[in-house]
Design a protein around this motif. Structure first.
Motif, PDB file in Angstrom:
ATOM      1  N   UNK A 106      -8.796 -10.808   2.355  1.00  0.00           N
ATOM      2  CA  UNK A 106      -9.123  -9.384   2.238  1.00  0.00           C
ATOM      3  C   UNK A 106      -7.900  -8.558   1.840  1.00  0.00           C
ATOM      4  N   UNK A 107      -6.758  -8.834   2.459  1.00  0.00           N
ATOM      5  CA  UNK A 107      -5.530  -8.103   2.129  1.00  0.00           C
ATOM      6  C   UNK A 107      -5.134  -8.377   0.681  1.00  0.00           C
ATOM      7  N   UNK A 108      -5.213  -9.626   0.298  1.00  0.00           N
ATOM      8  CA  UNK A 108      -4.851 -10.026  -1.067  1.00  0.00           C
ATOM      9  C   UNK A 108      -5.773  -9.351  -2.093  1.00  0.00           C
ATOM     10  N   UNK A 109      -7.063  -9.300  -1.799  1.00  0.00           N
ATOM     11  CA  UNK A 109      -8.025  -8.671  -2.714  1.00  0.00           C
ATOM     12  C   UNK A 109      -7.736  -7.182  -2.891  1.00  0.00           C
ATOM     13  N   UNK A 110      -7.367  -6.493  -1.816  1.00  0.00           N
ATOM     14  CA  UNK A 110      -7.040  -5.065  -1.917  1.00  0.00           C
ATOM     15  C   UNK A 110      -5.802  -4.889  -2.795  1.00  0.00           C
ATOM     16  N   UNK A 111      -4.798  -5.701  -2.574  1.00  0.00           N
ATOM     17  CA  UNK A 111      -3.559  -5.612  -3.361  1.00  0.00           C
ATOM     18  C   UNK A 111      -3.852  -5.870  -4.839  1.00  0.00           C
ATOM     19  N   UNK A 112      -4.623  -6.896  -5.117  1.00  0.00           N
ATOM     20  CA  UNK A 112      -4.981  -7.209  -6.508  1.00  0.00           C
ATOM     21  C   UNK A 112      -5.806  -6.094  -7.138  1.00  0.00           C
ATOM     22  N   UNK A 113      -6.695  -5.467  -6.349  1.00  0.00           N
ATOM     23  CA  UNK A 113      -7.548  -4.399  -6.891  1.00  0.00           C
ATOM     24  C   UNK A 113      -6.734  -3.178  -7.310  1.00  0.00           C
ATOM     25  N   UNK A 114      -5.528  -3.038  -6.775  1.00  0.00           N
ATOM     26  CA  UNK A 114      -4.646  -1.927  -7.142  1.00  0.00           C
ATOM     27  C   UNK A 114      -3.865  -2.212  -8.421  1.00  0.00           C
ATOM     28  N   UNK A 115      -4.018  -3.409  -8.952  1.00  0.00           N
ATOM     29  CA  UNK A 115      -3.306  -3.779 -10.166  1.00  0.00           C
ATOM     30  C   UNK A 115      -1.916  -4.343  -9.903  1.00  0.00           C
ATOM     31  N   UNK A 116      -1.656  -4.686  -8.664  1.00  0.00           N
ATOM     32  CA  UNK A 116      -0.367  -5.286  -8.312  1.00  0.00           C
ATOM     33  C   UNK A 116      -0.433  -6.770  -8.645  1.00  0.00           C
ATOM     34  N   UNK A 175       0.822  -1.212   0.000  1.00  0.00           N
ATOM     35  CA  UNK A 175       0.000   0.000   0.000  1.00  0.00           C
ATOM     36  C   UNK A 175       0.855   1.261   0.000  1.00  0.00           C
ATOM     37  N   UNK A 176       1.918   1.272   0.811  1.00  0.00           N
ATOM     38  CA  UNK A 176       2.791   2.450   0.886  1.00  0.00           C
ATOM     39  C   UNK A 176       3.496   2.695  -0.441  1.00  0.00           C
ATOM     40  N   UNK A 191       4.152  -8.588  -6.290  1.00  0.00           N
ATOM     41  CA  UNK A 191       4.287  -9.097  -4.933  1.00  0.00           C
ATOM     42  C   UNK A 191       4.538 -10.591  -5.024  1.00  0.00           C
ATOM     43  N   UNK A 192       5.619 -11.036  -4.433  1.00  0.00           N
ATOM     44  CA  UNK A 192       5.916 -12.460  -4.336  1.00  0.00           C
ATOM     45  C   UNK A 192       5.579 -12.896  -2.919  1.00  0.00           C
ATOM     46  N   UNK A 193       4.528 -13.693  -2.799  1.00  0.00           N
ATOM     47  CA  UNK A 193       4.139 -14.225  -1.494  1.00  0.00           C
ATOM     48  C   UNK A 193       5.075 -15.391  -1.171  1.00  0.00           C
TER      49      UNK A 193
END
Length: 137
Positions: free
Chosen positions: A86-96, A60-61, A72-74
């Motif tokens: 939920x965290x993963x969905x937010x990250x994906x929604x940003x196009x990451x 996010x930062x 992002x490499x999990x």
């Protein structure tokens, strides 16, 4: 006497601060931020305990201060392969772009592409040798 809090102005600021904090706490090298040869910001983040929150906050930062493409490499830790939904969905929604690493994928990478350059391998190199050299931004 108060503590002055200054915002990050660049990805380099975040990397420098992560390296500084990593030097203080060598027992928990939880995440790495680097830039690949194509200028893609890469975050190698673990998926367990407090590390999963750090991984999410780093994404996010960095998204807030950079327009560069991100991946992002999990990195699997203990039994958790992915970040919380939920965290993963937010990250994906940003196009990451999110790449999940686990032992099965690692083996497939080695067998199919004859490559040790899997996310976990790179993460372990970063942990052992430190960040890649930064490209000018």
């Amino acid at each position: 006497m108060g503590i002055s809090i200054n915002p990050f102005n660049s990805v380099s600021d975040i990397i420098v601060q992560r390296d500084f904090n990593r030097g203080k706490n060598k027992g928990n090298a939880s995440s790495y931020v680097t830039i690949d040869e194509n200028g893609i910001l890469q975050i190698f983040g673990k998926t367990y305990g407090a590390n999963k929150y750090e991984t999410t906050l780093l994404c996010l930062a960095i998204y807030a201060i950079s327009s560069q493409p991100m991946e992002l490499y999990e990195i699997q830790e203990k039994e958790l392969i992915k970040l919380p939904k939920d965290a993963r969905n937010v990250i994906l929604s940003l196009g990451i772009k999110v790449i999940t690493s686990n032992l099965i994928l690692e083996r497939e990478e080695f067998e199919n592409n004859d490559s040790l350059r899997s996310p976990t391998y790179i993460y372990n190199l970063l942990e052992k040798l430190g960040d890649k050299k930064m490209l000018p931004m």
